[in-house]
Structure formats: C-alpha cells, structure tokens
Scaffold this active site. Structure first.
Site, mmCIF file in Angstrom:
data_model
loop_
_atom_site.group_PDB
_atom_site.id
_atom_site.type_symbol
_atom_site.label_atom_id
_atom_site.label_comp_id
_atom_site.label_asym_id
_atom_site.label_seq_id
_atom_site.Cartn_x
_atom_site.Cartn_y
_atom_site.Cartn_z
ATOM 1 N N PHE A 82 3.971 2.572 15.553
ATOM 2 C CA PHE A 82 4.144 1.310 14.816
ATOM 3 C C PHE A 82 3.113 0.275 15.245
ATOM 4 O O PHE A 82 2.920 -0.731 14.584
ATOM 5 C CB PHE A 82 5.535 0.707 15.098
ATOM 6 C CG PHE A 82 6.675 1.506 14.575
ATOM 7 C CD1 PHE A 82 7.530 2.184 15.431
ATOM 8 C CD2 PHE A 82 6.918 1.580 13.214
ATOM 9 C CE1 PHE A 82 8.609 2.907 14.951
ATOM 10 C CE2 PHE A 82 7.993 2.311 12.714
ATOM 11 C CZ PHE A 82 8.839 2.964 13.578
ATOM 12 N N SER A 126 1.270 2.210 4.848
ATOM 13 C CA SER A 126 1.747 1.079 4.056
ATOM 14 C C SER A 126 1.387 1.232 2.595
ATOM 15 O O SER A 126 0.373 1.845 2.263
ATOM 16 C CB SER A 126 1.102 -0.203 4.609
ATOM 17 O OG SER A 126 1.266 -1.266 3.708
ATOM 18 N N TYR A 151 -5.967 -5.893 6.355
ATOM 19 C CA TYR A 151 -4.773 -5.164 6.829
ATOM 20 C C TYR A 151 -4.629 -3.869 6.028
ATOM 21 O O TYR A 151 -4.520 -2.783 6.604
ATOM 22 C CB TYR A 151 -3.511 -6.018 6.667
ATOM 23 C CG TYR A 151 -2.257 -5.190 6.840
ATOM 24 C CD1 TYR A 151 -1.560 -4.722 5.734
ATOM 25 C CD2 TYR A 151 -1.818 -4.831 8.100
ATOM 26 C CE1 TYR A 151 -0.443 -3.931 5.875
ATOM 27 C CE2 TYR A 151 -0.698 -4.037 8.257
ATOM 28 C CZ TYR A 151 -0.014 -3.589 7.145
ATOM 29 O OH TYR A 151 1.092 -2.796 7.293
ATOM 30 N N LYS A 155 -5.050 0.303 7.108
ATOM 31 C CA LYS A 155 -4.068 1.364 6.826
ATOM 32 C C LYS A 155 -4.746 2.513 6.079
ATOM 33 O O LYS A 155 -4.473 3.685 6.327
ATOM 34 C CB LYS A 155 -2.900 0.801 6.008
ATOM 35 C CG LYS A 155 -2.012 -0.155 6.781
ATOM 36 C CD LYS A 155 -1.294 0.536 7.936
ATOM 37 C CE LYS A 155 -0.360 -0.392 8.674
ATOM 38 N NZ LYS A 155 0.330 0.253 9.801
#
Ligand code: WQD
Length: 339
Positions: A82, A126, A151, A155
C-alpha cells in the site's frame, strides 16, 4: 501460519486489510514510515482482532532501510504493497516527490523479493491508470489513457514495472485497481485519518460536519454530468480489504492464470459529489455546509468499474451501499472527536 508483509499498513486501507488478514489466519507484519498515518493504528487493529501485528517504522523508498527490513524478516511469504503517496491534486503540485517515492518503494520491494525468493505481491493500483475513459463502465482490458495526474502516472508505471519484472523473475503479482475507497470499520476503531487537511472528499465531508472545517468546497459543478459534479465509483473500505485477502489466497491456492493479473475493485456504481453529500446528509441527519468552487487540477470527469471479471475470477463482489459508506465514515469521525 503464513506471514504477510503489509507496507503502508498503518494507513486507511492498510489497517482494514491487516484486520481482514489476521481474521483469515495470516500473521501480519506492518511496515510504514507514518508519513500519512499514526503508530496507534497497530493498537487499534489489536483492539479489533486481539492480535498485535509486528510494526516496523521504515521508509521503504530508502534502499538500505528496505534491505535491512527484509534481512531481519526471513519468514515473509507474501507482500501487500500500500505504501505510496496518493493524493491526486497534491501529485500535480509535487510530481517529482510522487515518482521518487511511489516507484522507489516498489523497485526496492521487488529487488528484495528477488533476493529473498518471496514470490507473491498484491499491489495497490488504481482506477486512475485509466485516465478519463471514453467508454464506461471500464473493464480491465480497456485501453489506459494518458494519466491525468502524476499520481495516476505512478500507478501506470508501477503496473509496467510489475509486467516486466514478473516475466523475468519468479514473482507473481496481482494489481488491484481501486476505485474510491471510503467508509470505516463498523467497530468505529479504525477509519480514514489523513494527517493535516484532507485531500479526499469523504474525510473533508465528515470533518466539516463535525466542525473541524468551515465548509466543503465542491471542486466544480460545470462538468458534463447530470448534476455537473464529478462521478466516482465509491467502494466501502471493508469490501476493498476483503478483496486483498481473496487476492492473497489466490496465490497460495495456485489459481493465478498469469504472472501479473489486474482486477477492478469497485462496486460498478457511479455517484456524483452532490449524490455523496446527499447520502451523507440522509445518514447523518446533518445539513452539510458546502460551497461550489473551481475545478481541481488532475480531476477526471467520471469513472465507474465493470466488476464482472473480479466477480468471476476472484469470486469477490462489493456488498456495502453508499449509505452504509457515508454512515460508517460519520460514525468514525464521531469516535475520533471523543478522543
Ligand atoms: C473525489 C471527488 C473531487 C475533495 C481517489 C484517491 C486516489 C485513487 C482514486 C485509489 C472528485 C471531489 C474532493 C474536496 C471535492 N484511489 N472533491 N472537494 O481524486 O477520485 O482520487 O480515488 O488509488 O488515491 O485519492 O478522490 O476523494 O480526492 O475526489 O469536490 O474537498 O470529490 O473533485 O471529483 P479522487 P477524491
């Protein structure tokens, strides 16, 4: 008892997944640098399950710190990763920090998995890998668009790294493409607790309702959606945590069909910002103070998941409703205010 390393395990999704893993009989070791969480999460997990997870404070983006962790923990059979910075808006302001941190952590972990012959990793991916989809609901084999934020790009790059490293090493990976995790454990003992001003919608709503924030700003109501606000597939964090346990079980049951598998982890339902506010007002009985502001950089207009593949392959389906999500978030915020 199999030992699973949960990186970022004191965070919002990490704590809920640690609880679910312990309740499934796994031995959980948590590694976190506490950049966006608190160490008392370990106590909170124990309060729910009665089992105290080992906790190591470590910055996994630092090669030596990561190396030391794996050299001192030789019983790890699987990893759930995570650990990452995860605010879409913030990533637009600090792209270099996001690339260095999120990709550095993954590369350090993979290097140590290879060295210590750890075969399995469930990676936190994501829905942001899809960018702004042309067609909805979005399937796992839908084309990924150019990311709308650094971001989202970290991913996408993480999935590319997993693609190539799982081909040439004895590593199997499952990338879970989360949609929007909200809600909190029914116990009210764990929930979303970002440090500082929340980037995400749900904690900002509950902190406004409890009086910690003056008003919620809705970032734009001029989008081409029914009520003008952005649409997201909100999923209860407890449903999301369960998906991680199912994914980890899949490795040990040898059910993987390739060295890297992707799954959409959403509900299949899209709700607008105003619909989330409406649900919150209904379940909390509180009239939320909000204003309409300008759009936020990096936001996509709308996205929601096609969840058929996860249902068929993982035998997993989200169960909780939006009202259960907003009510559990509110209960958590009220518990926090008692401390
Ligand atoms: C949701 C909507 C905002 C705050 C999240 C995670 C990301 C990834 C995808 C897992 C948007 C609006 C928000 C506010 C608002 N999940 N909003 N006022 O950006 O979809 O990304 O899900 O990997 O990690 O961050 O979530 O909660 O920030 O925004 O109007 O104060 O709420 O514009 O439309 P987002 P979010």
């Amino acid at each position: 008892m199999r030992t699973i390393l949960v990186t970022g395990g004191t965070g919002f999704i990490g704590t809920h997944t640690a609880v679910a893993l312990q309740q499934k009989g796994y031995n959980v070791v948590i590694a976190d640098n506490l950049s966006n969480s608190n160490e008392d999460s370990v106590d909170r997990i124990e309060k729910i399950t009665g089992i105290r997870a080992e906790f190591i404070k470590v910055d996994l983006s630092k090669e030596l710190e990561c190396k030391l962790l794996f050299e001192t923990h030789n019983n790890i059979e699987g990893i759930i990763n995570f650990a990452a910075f995860k605010a879409v808006g913030e990533s637009c302001e600090k792209p270099i920090e996001y690339y260095k941190n999120n990709l550095g952590i993954l590369l350090n972990i993979l290097e140590n998995m290879k060295k210590h012959n750890i075969k399995y990793i469930v990676h936190s991916s994501s829905c942001t890998v899809y960018g702004q989809p042309d067609k909805l609901p979005i399937k796992e084999d839908s084309p990924t668009q150019f990311a709308e934020s650094p971001y989202g790009n970290t991913k996408q790059m993480a999935e590319d790294i997993l693609h190539f490293t799982t081909q040439t090493n004895n590593i199997k990976a499952i990338a879970l493409r989360y949609f929007n995790p909200i809600g909190a454990h029914d116990s009210g003992i764990i929930g979303e607790l970002p440090n500082g001003i929340p980037n995400n919608l749900m904690p900002f709503i509950t902190q406004t309702a409890i009086g910690k924030r003056k008003a919620l700003t809705v970032f734009g109501n001029d989008y081409p959606t029914p009520d003008g606000t952005c649409i997201r597939d909100y999923i209860h964090v407890v449903d999301l945590a369960e998906a991680h346990v199912v994914a980890m079980d899949r490795f040990f049951e040898n059910k993987n069909k390739s060295n890297l598998e992707y799954f959409n982890i959403g509900t299949g339902n899209g709700f607008s910002v105003l619909e989330v506010i409406k649900s919150f007002e209904k379940t909390s009985g509180i009239k939320l103070n909000y204003v309409i502001g300008p759009r936020r950089a990096g936001d996509i207009i709308q996205i929601w998941a096609d969840t058929q593949y996860a249902e068929k392959e993982l035998g997993w389906k989200a169960k909780k409703t939006l009202d259960q999500m907003t009510l559990s978030s509110w209960n958590w915020e009220k518990e926090l205010s008692k401390k």
